[in-house]
Design an enzyme around this catalytic site. Structure first.
Site, short mmCIF file in Angstrom:
data_model
loop_
_atom_site.label_atom_id
_atom_site.label_comp_id
_atom_site.label_asym_id
_atom_site.label_seq_id
_atom_site.Cartn_x
_atom_site.Cartn_y
_atom_site.Cartn_z
N GLU A 118 41.38 -39.30 -0.55
CA GLU A 118 40.16 -38.68 -0.03
C GLU A 118 38.99 -38.84 -1.00
O GLU A 118 37.85 -39.05 -0.56
CB GLU A 118 40.42 -37.19 0.26
CG GLU A 118 41.39 -37.00 1.43
CD GLU A 118 41.75 -35.54 1.69
OE1 GLU A 118 42.49 -35.29 2.65
OE2 GLU A 118 41.30 -34.65 0.93
N ARG B 71 43.92 -25.21 -3.75
CA ARG B 71 44.29 -24.65 -2.44
C ARG B 71 44.60 -23.16 -2.55
O ARG B 71 44.36 -22.38 -1.62
CB ARG B 71 45.44 -25.44 -1.82
CG ARG B 71 44.95 -26.80 -1.28
CD ARG B 71 46.03 -27.58 -0.56
NE ARG B 71 46.45 -27.00 0.70
CZ ARG B 71 45.89 -27.24 1.88
NH1 ARG B 71 44.82 -28.02 1.98
NH2 ARG B 71 46.37 -26.70 2.98
N ARG C 81 38.80 -17.94 1.47
CA ARG C 81 38.93 -17.78 2.92
C ARG C 81 39.18 -16.32 3.29
O ARG C 81 38.77 -15.87 4.37
CB ARG C 81 40.01 -18.72 3.45
CG ARG C 81 39.52 -20.18 3.52
CD ARG C 81 40.66 -21.14 3.68
NE ARG C 81 40.21 -22.50 4.00
CZ ARG C 81 41.03 -23.54 4.07
NH1 ARG C 81 42.32 -23.39 3.86
NH2 ARG C 81 40.56 -24.74 4.36
N LYS D 241 32.20 -26.80 3.84
CA LYS D 241 31.94 -27.28 5.19
C LYS D 241 30.64 -26.65 5.74
O LYS D 241 30.04 -25.79 5.08
CB LYS D 241 33.18 -26.99 6.05
CG LYS D 241 34.42 -27.76 5.50
CD LYS D 241 35.61 -27.82 6.45
CE LYS D 241 36.39 -26.55 6.57
NZ LYS D 241 37.73 -26.75 7.20
N HIS E 263 37.29 -27.33 2.58
CA HIS E 263 38.42 -28.26 2.65
C HIS E 263 38.88 -28.53 1.23
O HIS E 263 38.05 -28.61 0.32
CB HIS E 263 38.00 -29.59 3.29
CG HIS E 263 39.03 -30.68 3.09
ND1 HIS E 263 40.11 -30.83 3.92
CD2 HIS E 263 39.16 -31.62 2.11
CE1 HIS E 263 40.86 -31.84 3.48
NE2 HIS E 263 40.31 -32.33 2.38
N THR F 11 44.96 -21.63 5.34
CA THR F 11 44.12 -22.25 6.37
C THR F 11 43.58 -21.21 7.35
O THR F 11 42.40 -21.24 7.71
CB THR F 11 44.94 -23.31 7.14
OG1 THR F 11 45.46 -24.25 6.19
CG2 THR F 11 44.09 -24.02 8.17
N ASN G 128 36.49 -21.91 8.38
CA ASN G 128 37.17 -21.44 7.17
C ASN G 128 36.57 -21.99 5.87
O ASN G 128 37.24 -22.10 4.85
CB ASN G 128 38.68 -21.68 7.27
CG ASN G 128 39.03 -23.16 7.39
OD1 ASN G 128 38.15 -24.00 7.35
ND2 ASN G 128 40.31 -23.45 7.50
N TYR H 44 39.77 -36.82 9.02
CA TYR H 44 40.68 -35.96 9.78
C TYR H 44 41.63 -36.77 10.67
O TYR H 44 42.15 -36.24 11.66
CB TYR H 44 39.89 -34.95 10.60
CG TYR H 44 39.39 -33.77 9.80
CD1 TYR H 44 40.27 -33.02 9.01
CD2 TYR H 44 38.05 -33.36 9.85
CE1 TYR H 44 39.82 -31.92 8.28
CE2 TYR H 44 37.60 -32.26 9.12
CZ TYR H 44 38.50 -31.55 8.34
OH TYR H 44 38.06 -30.45 7.61
N PHE I 137 42.85 -28.98 18.58
CA PHE I 137 41.64 -28.54 17.89
C PHE I 137 40.82 -29.69 17.31
O PHE I 137 39.74 -29.47 16.76
CB PHE I 137 41.99 -27.53 16.77
CG PHE I 137 42.91 -28.07 15.70
CD1 PHE I 137 42.43 -28.80 14.63
CD2 PHE I 137 44.28 -27.82 15.77
CE1 PHE I 137 43.27 -29.28 13.64
CE2 PHE I 137 45.14 -28.31 14.78
CZ PHE I 137 44.63 -29.04 13.71
P1 DAT Z 1 43.50 -27.11 5.62
O1 DAT Z 1 42.02 -27.22 5.83
O2 DAT Z 1 43.88 -25.77 5.06
O3 DAT Z 1 44.07 -28.26 4.84
P2 DAT Z 1 44.67 -28.39 7.97
O4 DAT Z 1 44.60 -29.66 7.21
O5 DAT Z 1 45.98 -28.02 8.57
O6 DAT Z 1 44.19 -27.16 7.06
O7 DAT Z 1 43.61 -28.42 9.14
C1 DAT Z 1 42.31 -28.92 8.90
C2 DAT Z 1 41.31 -28.01 9.52
O8 DAT Z 1 41.48 -28.01 10.93
C3 DAT Z 1 41.44 -26.54 9.11
O9 DAT Z 1 40.77 -26.25 7.91
C4 DAT Z 1 40.84 -25.85 10.28
C5 DAT Z 1 41.21 -26.72 11.46
N1 DAT Z 1 42.41 -26.23 12.11
C6 DAT Z 1 43.69 -26.37 11.69
N2 DAT Z 1 44.55 -25.79 12.53
C7 DAT Z 1 43.80 -25.29 13.53
C8 DAT Z 1 44.09 -24.58 14.74
N3 DAT Z 1 45.34 -24.27 15.07
N4 DAT Z 1 43.04 -24.22 15.52
C9 DAT Z 1 41.78 -24.54 15.18
N5 DAT Z 1 41.43 -25.20 14.06
C10 DAT Z 1 42.43 -25.58 13.26
MG MG Z 2 44.26 -30.25 5.29
#
Ligand code: DAT
Ligand code: MG
Length: 149
Positions: free
Chosen positions: A126, A85, A102, A9, A115, A91, A112, A49, A57
């Site tokens: 995806e 992962r 991470r 990212k 992705h 995350t 972080n 997303y 968020f």
């Molecule tokens: P991942 O990227 O581990 O698959 P996710 O799909 O739950 O995690 O969320 C996508 C992204 O959104 C994640 O990398 C960072 C952001 N994110 C997730 N939860 C968040 C939160 N509670 N506050 C801020 N950003 C968040």
């Molecule tokens: Mg995700």
């Protein structure tokens, strides 16, 4: 063979971690099948997303992913989804296991670094969203027999 869409990212690109991420996935034994460096459009960001639309968020997440270029890749391998992962870490970086990307490079959930697809179905979906079929390369490595059982 499972496929995972991996993104370095904007924060990872800005911090010079593209090589680090690629290196860790290569060392894991995974096989790269597609790669491109791009500035993400609002439309692609929203589709990628979509599952997070409506969450608090979400606006910040979209703004972040389109803020600067990303490195997009498709990696494949047996158990690629879980393995990648695991290499990325949890995350929330403060919950990521030591030795994960991470953990080693991040502090905040909104910065972080990477992705990675979270299921085999989403990996295929995806990969198809980010890459045209002709942008993915089907190939084998001489060393595959020493990595893939
Ligand atoms: P991942 O990227 O581990 O698959 P996710 O799909 O739950 O995690 O969320 C996508 C992204 O959104 C994640 O990398 C960072 C952001 N994110 C997730 N939860 C968040 C939160 N509670 N506050 C801020 N950003 C968040
Ligand atoms: Mg995700």
């Amino acid at each position: 063979m499972e496929h995972s869409l991996v993104l370095v990212k904007p924060d990872g690109v800005q911090r010079g971690l593209v090589g680090e991420v690629i290196s860790r996935l290569e060392r894991r034994g995974l096989r790269l099948v597609g790669a491109k460096f791009l500035q993400v459009s609002q439309a692609l960001a929203e589709e990628h997303y979509a599952v997070h639309k409506g969450k608090s968020f979400y606006p910040g997440l979209i703004a972040y992913i389109i803020s600067a270029p990303v490195m997009a890749m498709v990696w494949e391998g047996p158990n690629a989804i879980v393995a990648i992962r695991q290499t990325m870490g949890a995350t929330r970086p403060w919950e990521a296991a030591p030795g994960t990307i991470r953990h080693d490079f991040a502090l905040e959930v909104g910065r972080n670094i990477t992705h990675a697809s979270d299921s085999p179905e989403n990996g295929e979906k995806e990969a198809a969203l980010w890459f045209k079929p002709e942008e993915m390369v089907s190939w084998s490595r001489d060393i595959d027999k020493w990595i893939f059982e």
